[in-house]
Enzyme design. Structure first.
Site, PDB file in Angstrom:
ATOM      1  N   TYR A 105      28.638 -72.978   0.833  1.00 55.79           N
ATOM      2  CA  TYR A 105      28.764 -72.812  -0.624  1.00 55.79           C
ATOM      3  C   TYR A 105      28.701 -74.190  -1.269  1.00 55.79           C
ATOM      4  O   TYR A 105      29.339 -75.143  -0.800  1.00 55.79           O
ATOM      5  CB  TYR A 105      30.096 -72.136  -0.962  1.00 55.79           C
ATOM      6  CG  TYR A 105      30.408 -72.100  -2.449  1.00 55.79           C
ATOM      7  CD1 TYR A 105      30.068 -70.990  -3.223  1.00 55.79           C
ATOM      8  CD2 TYR A 105      31.036 -73.175  -3.084  1.00 55.79           C
ATOM      9  CE1 TYR A 105      30.347 -70.958  -4.577  1.00 55.79           C
ATOM     10  CE2 TYR A 105      31.316 -73.145  -4.438  1.00 55.79           C
ATOM     11  CZ  TYR A 105      30.962 -72.039  -5.180  1.00 55.79           C
ATOM     12  OH  TYR A 105      31.241 -72.008  -6.532  1.00 55.79           O
ATOM     13  N   GLU A 193      25.650 -72.995  -9.358  1.00 53.10           N
ATOM     14  CA  GLU A 193      26.352 -72.498  -8.172  1.00 53.10           C
ATOM     15  C   GLU A 193      25.334 -71.938  -7.180  1.00 53.10           C
ATOM     16  O   GLU A 193      24.547 -71.064  -7.533  1.00 53.10           O
ATOM     17  CB  GLU A 193      27.344 -71.403  -8.577  1.00 53.10           C
ATOM     18  CG  GLU A 193      28.142 -70.853  -7.414  1.00 53.10           C
ATOM     19  CD  GLU A 193      29.049 -69.695  -7.835  1.00 53.10           C
ATOM     20  OE1 GLU A 193      30.258 -69.802  -7.620  1.00 53.10           O
ATOM     21  OE2 GLU A 193      28.542 -68.708  -8.402  1.00 53.10           O
TER      22      GLU A 193
END
Length: 384
Positions: A105, A193
């Protein structure tokens, strides 16, 4: 992302089954992924009213892409995030399918505590990052970015190492991180993101899925990006409200709320509920209110057939109550309003505002405070 040198899957967007078939052939990929393009999550487990199950499909045969696209385009897809009737699919993405050997991530976002952008990463990607932060906070890594210096080589390599990339992949990941920051600046993003930020068995670092939020205040220099905004899937009233710098959110009650300030709007909704009523909307006029905005706000509220009463709750700080009062009287006369109107005004120029309302001759109920206003609005609806 592609324009900034960020590595993504090869893809095309198609709006007909024939064009989907053609681009699938053009990809010449070992495996192809077809995705319905709607503004909602949960597409993989969604259902089309054509009978097709799933808004995301994998195949090795380009012909199947055309057949699947034929059952997607023009049909409504229902997921856990769409309305019950679903959302009509107008476009599909045809992309090269890549295997993922490891998922991480990575995000860049604005952080109030640091007064600027921050990199956030975790070797645990492909899952809900909030769950990772709650259960294993030691697996969340942060790097504060100096807005004058940008992301340094040292920071990029350190983040890549913390994400678990090794050898030549670490260098690749660090390069991608720097390019993602370039993108962040170029498009005036408030958040970029990437989840998963992954690696393939062939040794390539790829941004497989991403979410980008853009700063509304930068619309004047990001016209190309904001022109891509597809409002057809949104609430028509919310879209109309945005044209006049009004924040509108529809709800399922029958008392319309007309308020300045998001906090006051939430408090107004709460106190209506406290007295047994149900708010029909959340409408925030904001700070720099013009008389024309008040008029447009009334048009929005009266366009909702569920509205049986309107509660106006204005606290005049930078807002001049007299401007609100003039807007109210003009709207009432020109729109021929028939629903009960309860008004609570307080603050700047409130006495002049009350005089305007009183001398208008219109059937407007004044309230001394918010509690009184809510009670009167609920009582109006209860009589019906």
């Amino acid at each position: 992302m592609q324009d900034c040198g960020v590595t993504v899957q090869r893809f095309f967007v198609a709006d007909t089954a024939n064009s989907a078939l053609e681009v699938a052939k053009k990809l010449k990929a070992k495996e192809i992924v077809l995705k319905a393009q709607i503004l909602a999550g949960g597409r993989g487990k969604g259902v089309f009213d054509s009978g097709l199950k799933g808004g995301v499909h994998l195949t090795k045969d380009p012909v199947v892409v055309g057949e699947l696209a034929n059952k997607m385009l023009g049909f409504s897809l229902t997921t856990k995030q769409t309305p019950k009737e679903g959302v009509k699919v107008k476009k599909v993405m045809v992309a090269e399918a890549l295997d993922i050997s490891r998922e991480t991530y990575f995000a860049i976002l604005m952080d109030r505590a640091c007064n600027g952008p921050v990199m956030v990463g975790s070797p645990q990607g492909g899952v809900d990052i909030e769950e990772v932060a709650a259960s294993t906070p030691e697996l969340i890594f942060k790097e504060v970015i100096d807005i004058f210096e940008g992301v340094t080589d040292v920071q990029a390599v350190r983040m890549a190492a913390n994400l678990g990339f090794k050898g030549h992949l670490q260098k690749q990941a660090a390069d991608q991180i720097k390019k993602l920051y370039d993108l962040f600046l170029k498009v005036d993003a408030t958040q970029v993101e990437v989840n998963p930020f992954g690696e393939t068995p062939e040794g390539q670092v790829v941004c497989f899925d991403a979410k980008i939020n853009f700063d509304d205040n930068a619309e004047f220099r990001q016209k190309e990006i904001f022109a891509m905004d597809d409002t057809s899937e949104g609430d028509p009233l919310e879209t109309e409200a945005a044209k006049y710098d009004l924040k509108y959110i529809g709800m399922d009650g029958n008392i319309a709320c007309f308020v300045n300030g998001a906090g006051l709007a939430m408090a107004t909704c709460d106190i209506i509920d406290l007295h047994g009523g149900k708010p029909a909307n959340f409408l925030d006029l904001g700070g720099g209110v013009k008389e024309s905005q008040v008029y447009q706000a009334f048009k929005l509220l009266t366009a909702d057939p569920k509205v049986e009463a309107i509660l106006i709750n204005i606290f005049g700080g930078i807002v001049n109550c007299a401007i609100i009062a003039n807007g109210i009287t003009k709207a009432c006369r020109e729109l021929g309003m028939t629903v009960p109107l309860v008004v609570r005004l307080e603050g700047t120029n409130v006495q002049e505002a009350k005089r305007i309302l009183h001398e208008s001759g219109l059937p407007i109920m004044s309230a001394s405070n918010l509690d009184d206003a809510a009670k009167k609005a609920v009582a109006c609806v209860a009589k019906k």
